[in-house]
Write a protein that holds these residues in place. Structure first.
Motif, PDB file in Angstrom:
ATOM      1  N   LEU A  93       5.547   1.857  -8.508  1.00 28.81           N
ATOM      2  CA  LEU A  93       4.446   2.117  -7.580  1.00 28.81           C
ATOM      3  C   LEU A  93       4.220   3.613  -7.404  1.00 28.81           C
ATOM      4  N   LEU A 137       4.818   3.974   0.739  1.00 31.90           N
ATOM      5  CA  LEU A 137       3.466   3.403   0.735  1.00 31.90           C
ATOM      6  C   LEU A 137       2.439   4.426   1.215  1.00 31.90           C
ATOM      7  N   ARG A 150      -0.701   5.450  -1.073  1.00 32.96           N
ATOM      8  CA  ARG A 150      -2.087   5.279  -0.595  1.00 32.96           C
ATOM      9  C   ARG A 150      -2.821   6.615  -0.576  1.00 32.96           C
ATOM     10  N   ILE A 162      -0.630  -2.406  -4.839  1.00 32.41           N
ATOM     11  CA  ILE A 162       0.585  -2.517  -4.034  1.00 32.41           C
ATOM     12  C   ILE A 162       1.113  -3.949  -4.073  1.00 32.41           C
TER      13      ILE A 162
END
Length: 457
Positions: free
Chosen positions: A34, A422, A426, A442
């Protein structure tokens, strides 16, 4: 035939199965995937990425693989891997492991491109993709453990250009289901395509190291799949005829055991470092130390007043390529202890905007840089597992304020929380993608084991 170090690696690549991945390894590697996608997406906004993309579009014939941040743009698989690798390292925002390398960017772009290359009906699923990714990490980590030289901040070769190329070859060989013999040849071919000098750190050429590692390792696997052969003992230490040992002055290879029910991946024992801002990992120690002493200074003086500071002392390891008193470009600034400390002192943070031309050449920043003195304590070694950063402000009043960082937030000893990771993803992805697509990525990465077609990623 007699087992060699190389044949043991080839056998491992061929034989390892998804059930060998522990929950910890799956969790940590999905965080890496990620984060790597996110830094690649924001990296697609950089000038060096634009140069790489323009070059690749000139030579892309079978355009089937996607490019970070450019919906609708397709390139041939190996050139897509190259371009996305450049994007990943264009800001020096990608993850770092120990011994020192950037493992994800050398592997993930090749796997993404290869997944899109394969015809319908043969696409790897998410479990296969995750396994191949971890094979690429494991090979990089094992190779780095063959040399004590690899444990310290490098001086000769940029590590991802060496072990990253091998990791890409191993990962792609696994994804393409090559035989053990073909895996050995893929490693041998990759060794002939590996290596880039540290002198190109802090230049636009450095992101090419990751781009080439992921592309050339991919090409090595493709060549091996078509019958090309190389030295089947490339990883072994054979006196008088260097193989992979050519990249290290000290090299002691060990066989990699065939995976069993209890195989432990290196990622299980050694977590990864994720960066909070786009710069060389070493900068994170001095930035956190600078932010600490800045808070002390504000409590002392009521505000941050540079005129009260006589000297700024940085206590850092000896490492020539990140000791840059007056950086003149964004890439030099990302590799400058002095710039990082002074920017943190002046602004109270370091982020994407810190590396713009206007920020780098501010007069008030130059005045702070003029006050910097560097010291190299003997106990502060150039090793990402042992180094520290210390920033001392010697004031005109005679008072001295000191901030020190032994472990920054994001280091493997102090991992980023899920919320922080995260937030970073983002923020990075928002530069090129709408919110809906960001949340889709995600969810897909989080549920990678359940993905039926990894080319959707």
């Amino acid at each position: 035939p007699e087992e060699t170090v190389t044949s043991s690696f080839a056998a491992f690549i061929h034989a390892v199965r998804p059930e060998h991945l522990s929950k910890t390894v799956c969790h940590r590697s999905k965080r890496m995937i990620l984060d790597s996608i996110g830094v690649g997406l924001v990296g697609s906004t950089t000038h060096v990425f634009d140069i790489a993309l323009q070059y690749c579009r000139l030579y892309s014939s079978v355009a089937v693989s996607s490019v970070y941040g450019k919906p609708g743009v397709k390139l041939s698989p190996t050139l897509a891997a190259f371009t996305n690798g450049v994007a990943t390292h264009s800001m020096d925002f990608d993850d770092t492991w120990h011994p020192a390398t950037h493992p994800s960017g050398a592997v993930l772009p090749a796997l993404l491109a290869a997944s899109q290359m394969l015809p319908p009906g043969t696409k790897p699923n998410g479990v296969d993709f995750l396994l191949a990714f971890n094979v690429g990490l494991e090979v990089q980590g094992r190779l780095m453990h063959f040399s004590t030289e690899a444990h310290n901040i490098p001086k000769r070769f940029h590590p991802p250009s060496v072990v990253g190329t091998m990791g890409s070859a191993a990962a792609t060989a696994k994804l393409l289901s090559l035989s053990a013999a073909q895996c050995a040849h893929a490693l041998g071919i990759a060794a002939s395509l590996a290596g880039a000098p540290m002198a190109n750190a802090a230049t636009q050429a450095k992101p090419l190291h990751i781009g080439n590692a992921t592309r050339l390792g991919f090409e090595a696997a493709l060549l091996a799949s078509r019958g090309m052969e190389a030295n089947p003992s490339i990883l072994d230490d054979i006196p008088g005829c260097s193989g992979f040992s050519a990249f290290y002055s000290v090299y002691q290879p060990k066989p990699l055991s065939t995976p069993s029910d209890h195989h432990e991946f290196l990622l299980e024992k050694q977590d990864i470092a994720f960066k909070r801002f786009p710069a060389h990992l070493g900068m994170h120690w001095v930035v956190d130390a600078a932010l600490s002493v800045r808070n002390l200074f504000i409590n002392y003086a009521g505000s941050f007043s540079p005129s009260l500071i006589r000297t700024i002392v940085l206590k850092i390891p000896v490492s020539k390529y990140i000791n840059r008193p007056f950086p003149s470009s964004e890439h030099q600034a990302r590799h400058s202890f002095q710039f990082s400390a002074c920017t943190a002192l002046l602004d109270g943070e370091v982020g994407l905007s810190s590396f713009t031309e206007s920020s780098i050449h501010r007069q008030e920043l130059r005045e702070l840089l003029d006050k910097v003195v560097v010291e190299h304590p003997e106990d502060n070694v150039a090793n990402f597992d042992k180094m520290y950063g210390e920033v001392a402000l010697l004031l005109h009043s005679g008072d001295v304020l000191t901030g020190k960082c032994d472990t920054f937030y994001g280091h493997w000893r102090k991992p980023l929380s899920k919320e922080s990771l995260l937030k970073k993803f983002r923020s990075n992805a928002s530069h090129v993608l709408p919110e809906e697509k960001i949340e889709t990525i995600i969810t897909m990465v989080d549920n990678l084991e359940n993905l039926s077609d990894s080319s959707q990623l």
